[in-house]
Design a protein around this motif. Structure first.
Motif, PDB file in Angstrom:
ATOM      1  N   VAL A 126       0.860  -1.180   0.000  1.00  0.00           N
ATOM      2  CA  VAL A 126       0.000   0.000   0.000  1.00  0.00           C
ATOM      3  C   VAL A 126       0.895   1.228   0.000  1.00  0.00           C
ATOM      4  CG1 VAL A 126      -1.786   1.286   1.226  1.00  0.00           C
ATOM      5  CG2 VAL A 126      -1.815  -1.216   1.259  1.00  0.00           C
ATOM      6  N   PRO A 127       0.814   2.086  -1.009  1.00  0.00           N
ATOM      7  CA  PRO A 127       1.681   3.261  -1.079  1.00  0.00           C
ATOM      8  C   PRO A 127       1.561   4.138   0.166  1.00  0.00           C
ATOM      9  CG  PRO A 127       0.502   2.937  -3.145  1.00  0.00           C
ATOM     10  CD  PRO A 127      -0.096   1.983  -2.157  1.00  0.00           C
ATOM     11  N   GLU A 128       2.664   4.721   0.573  1.00  0.00           N
ATOM     12  CA  GLU A 128       2.684   5.552   1.765  1.00  0.00           C
ATOM     13  C   GLU A 128       1.699   6.715   1.713  1.00  0.00           C
ATOM     14  OE1 GLU A 128       4.042   6.453   5.649  1.00  0.00           O
ATOM     15  OE2 GLU A 128       4.260   4.684   4.382  1.00  0.00           O
ATOM     16  N   PRO A 129       1.551   7.425   0.569  1.00  0.00           N
ATOM     17  CA  PRO A 129       0.548   8.510   0.525  1.00  0.00           C
ATOM     18  C   PRO A 129      -0.873   8.005   0.777  1.00  0.00           C
ATOM     19  CG  PRO A 129       2.090   8.729  -1.299  1.00  0.00           C
ATOM     20  CD  PRO A 129       2.360   7.391  -0.668  1.00  0.00           C
ATOM     21  N   VAL A 130      -1.192   6.807   0.286  1.00  0.00           N
ATOM     22  CA  VAL A 130      -2.522   6.234   0.531  1.00  0.00           C
ATOM     23  C   VAL A 130      -2.707   5.947   2.009  1.00  0.00           C
ATOM     24  CG1 VAL A 130      -4.049   4.281   0.069  1.00  0.00           C
ATOM     25  CG2 VAL A 130      -2.685   5.257  -1.784  1.00  0.00           C
ATOM     26  N   TYR A 131      -1.653   5.381   2.623  1.00  0.00           N
ATOM     27  CA  TYR A 131      -1.715   5.099   4.066  1.00  0.00           C
ATOM     28  C   TYR A 131      -1.951   6.390   4.857  1.00  0.00           C
ATOM     29  CZ  TYR A 131       0.018   4.539   8.784  1.00  0.00           C
ATOM     30  OH  TYR A 131       0.137   4.592  10.146  1.00  0.00           O
ATOM     31  N   LYS A 132      -1.215   7.434   4.546  1.00  0.00           N
ATOM     32  CA  LYS A 132      -1.348   8.693   5.286  1.00  0.00           C
ATOM     33  C   LYS A 132      -2.749   9.281   5.107  1.00  0.00           C
ATOM     34  CE  LYS A 132       3.535  10.028   5.244  1.00  0.00           C
ATOM     35  NZ  LYS A 132       4.542  11.031   4.783  1.00  0.00           N
ATOM     36  N   PHE A 133      -3.308   9.157   3.900  1.00  0.00           N
ATOM     37  CA  PHE A 133      -4.657   9.678   3.652  1.00  0.00           C
ATOM     38  C   PHE A 133      -5.696   8.899   4.463  1.00  0.00           C
ATOM     39  CE2 PHE A 133      -8.572   9.795   0.968  1.00  0.00           C
ATOM     40  CZ  PHE A 133      -8.829  11.148   1.075  1.00  0.00           C
ATOM     41  N   VAL A 134      -5.553   7.590   4.500  1.00  0.00           N
ATOM     42  CA  VAL A 134      -6.466   6.748   5.277  1.00  0.00           C
ATOM     43  C   VAL A 134      -6.412   7.118   6.751  1.00  0.00           C
ATOM     44  CG1 VAL A 134      -6.866   4.394   6.099  1.00  0.00           C
ATOM     45  CG2 VAL A 134      -6.489   4.811   3.666  1.00  0.00           C
ATOM     46  N   VAL A 135      -5.187   7.266   7.289  1.00  0.00           N
ATOM     47  CA  VAL A 135      -5.022   7.618   8.703  1.00  0.00           C
ATOM     48  C   VAL A 135      -5.658   8.969   9.002  1.00  0.00           C
ATOM     49  CG1 VAL A 135      -3.336   8.241  10.473  1.00  0.00           C
ATOM     50  CG2 VAL A 135      -2.975   6.208   9.067  1.00  0.00           C
ATOM     51  N   MET A 136      -5.443   9.956   8.103  1.00  0.00           N
ATOM     52  CA  MET A 136      -6.018  11.290   8.326  1.00  0.00           C
ATOM     53  C   MET A 136      -7.542  11.221   8.391  1.00  0.00           C
ATOM     54  SD  MET A 136      -5.778  14.741   5.980  1.00  0.00           S
ATOM     55  CE  MET A 136      -6.920  14.049   4.783  1.00  0.00           C
ATOM     56  N   LEU A 137      -8.160  10.484   7.470  1.00  0.00           N
ATOM     57  CA  LEU A 137      -9.614  10.367   7.474  1.00  0.00           C
ATOM     58  C   LEU A 137     -10.119   9.676   8.744  1.00  0.00           C
ATOM     59  CD1 LEU A 137     -10.465   9.413   3.771  1.00  0.00           C
ATOM     60  CD2 LEU A 137     -10.729  11.622   4.902  1.00  0.00           C
ATOM     61  N   LEU A 138      -9.426   8.609   9.155  1.00  0.00           N
ATOM     62  CA  LEU A 138      -9.836   7.885  10.359  1.00  0.00           C
ATOM     63  C   LEU A 138      -9.773   8.781  11.594  1.00  0.00           C
ATOM     64  CD1 LEU A 138      -8.110   4.413   9.847  1.00  0.00           C
ATOM     65  CD2 LEU A 138     -10.566   4.853   9.942  1.00  0.00           C
ATOM     66  N   LEU A 139      -8.683   9.507  11.736  1.00  0.00           N
ATOM     67  CA  LEU A 139      -8.512  10.332  12.928  1.00  0.00           C
ATOM     68  C   LEU A 139      -9.453  11.533  12.921  1.00  0.00           C
ATOM     69  CD1 LEU A 139      -4.639  10.184  13.354  1.00  0.00           C
ATOM     70  CD2 LEU A 139      -6.388   8.890  14.571  1.00  0.00           C
ATOM     71  N   LEU A 140      -9.709  12.098  11.748  1.00  0.00           N
ATOM     72  CA  LEU A 140     -10.701  13.173  11.663  1.00  0.00           C
ATOM     73  C   LEU A 140     -12.076  12.661  12.089  1.00  0.00           C
ATOM     74  CD1 LEU A 140      -9.801  15.079   8.365  1.00  0.00           C
ATOM     75  CD2 LEU A 140      -9.844  16.033  10.675  1.00  0.00           C
ATOM     76  N   LYS A 141     -12.422  11.444  11.642  1.00  0.00           N
ATOM     77  CA  LYS A 141     -13.719  10.871  12.000  1.00  0.00           C
ATOM     78  C   LYS A 141     -13.840  10.688  13.498  1.00  0.00           C
ATOM     79  CE  LYS A 141     -16.748   7.395  12.841  1.00  0.00           C
ATOM     80  NZ  LYS A 141     -16.879   6.668  14.113  1.00  0.00           N
TER      81      LYS A 141
END
Length: 354
Positions: free
Chosen positions: A38-53
């Motif tokens: 899983v590309p690092e930018p995708v991972y960072k985007f997923v984490v950002m969305l999860l933590l915002l939620k």
């Protein structure tokens, strides 16, 4: 025999849940030599969305709560989160063979809160017709953030001490850290303050705090319900898959000290739950906090984070081994925390009356 069957059933149920199932799936893929990445930018985007939620949901809960009634339990929840991490720092993190970063990350995860365990506690109380305060869910961010920030600050402070000790020629780590820029006393405070500031500015904590602020001060309910909530479980499963692959790659680091994590995972929820119950009992005598509230504060303290904690710690303490803190928390701590809920209910009935 019945107890053993209950424990086994609970563990099997946890393995079948997405959080642990995808984690194990990632480990199986890595063990099989899969080239999935899983590309690092995708991972960072997923984490950002999860933590915002998570942050937005917590902010909405706090906004809708009675702030005056919330104050004392919220302060107690934050204090419990800090105390649990401090306890893990002087126990698990100091065990022979346990990497300090792994110990601190594990303590941070156990100090934070599992939403699923809290929901299980509420469901059990509802089934018994036991009342509790409506703002209980709003205590989540206070304990969660306090524990995670404490663990991250302690980890960074330890790293700063090691770097300072390595860089100093003939000096000591304590003197170098305390001097900051060559002085003493105030410089040390400056270093600690800088680490705390950097922690609050880190991507993971920033996303959590931003979400908390938006949920409390704005009215993001529509976007929360239509965007963040529907995506949440799917995004969390991707995160667990990534962490599973990473955990397998670092599993060999745990083999020599696996028994330490086993003991911690089985005993920590009971010790932490007892601390939470004692704090809730004190609040009950001071403010009239309900018996159901006392039980749920114990449940929160006994639980370990399965949502906000893993991505926050993975981003903020990358040196820590996910197979240590996620495996110990989800694989051991969560089943014990859920099984302990009837214990806190029985204690509340004996000491307060449900």
């Amino acid at each position: 025999m019945d107890i053993a069957v209950d424990i086994l059933t609970t563990i099997v149920a946890q393995v079948q849940k997405p959080t642990l199932a995808f984690l194990l799936g990632g480990m199986i893929l890595a063990a099989a030599g899969s080239k999935l990445d899983v590309p690092e930018p995708v991972y960072k985007f997923v984490v950002m969305l999860l933590l915002l939620k998570v942050g937005i949901g917590a902010g909405i809960s706090v906004r809708d709560a009675d702030l005056m009634s919330l104050l004392v339990p919220a302060l107690a929840a934050a204090a419990l989160g800090i105390a649990i991490v401090a306890l893990g720092t002087v126990t698990l993190a100091r065990m022979r063979g346990v990497a300090r970063m792994d110990g601190l990350a594990t303590a941070g995860l156990f100090g934070a809160v599992s939403a699923s365990t809290l929901a299980a506690g509420m469901a059990m109380l509802d089934a018994e017709g036991i009342a509790y305060e409506g703002f209980i869910a709003a205590l989540y961010p206070f304990m969660d953030l306090a524990a995670l920030i404490t663990a991250i600050v302690l980890a960074r402070l330890g790293a700063a001490r090691r770097i300072a000790a390595t860089a100093s020629a003939g000096g000591t780590a304590t003197l170098t850290l305390g001097s900051g820029t060559g002085g003493t006393g105030t410089g040390g405070s400056g270093v600690i303050g800088g680490i705390l500031t950097d922690t609050l500015r880190s991507p993971a904590i920033s996303a959590l705090l931003l979400g908390l602020g938006l949920g409390f001060f704005a009215r993001p309910d529509s976007v929360y319900d239509s965007f963040y909530e529907p995506l949440f479980r799917g995004l969390l499963s991707i995160l667990m898959l990534i962490m599973g692959m990473e955990a397998w790659a670092r599993l060999s680091e745990m083999r020599k000290v696996a028994h330490v994590y086993l003991v911690y995972g089985l005993t920590a929820p009971l010790i932490h739950g007892a601390l939470g119950f004692a704090a809730g009992l004190a609040i009950h005598h001071v403010t009239g906090f309900s018996a159901g509230g006392v039980v749920l504060l114990a449940v929160m303290a006994a639980s370990s984070s399965d949502i906000s904690g893993p991505p926050t710690l993975r981003a903020a303490i990358p040196e820590a081994n996910p197979s240590a803190y996620v495996g110990t928390s989800t694989g051991l701590g969560t089943p014990v925390a859920i099984l302990s809920i009837p214990l806190w209910m029985a204690l509340a009935e004996a000491l307060i009356g449900l």
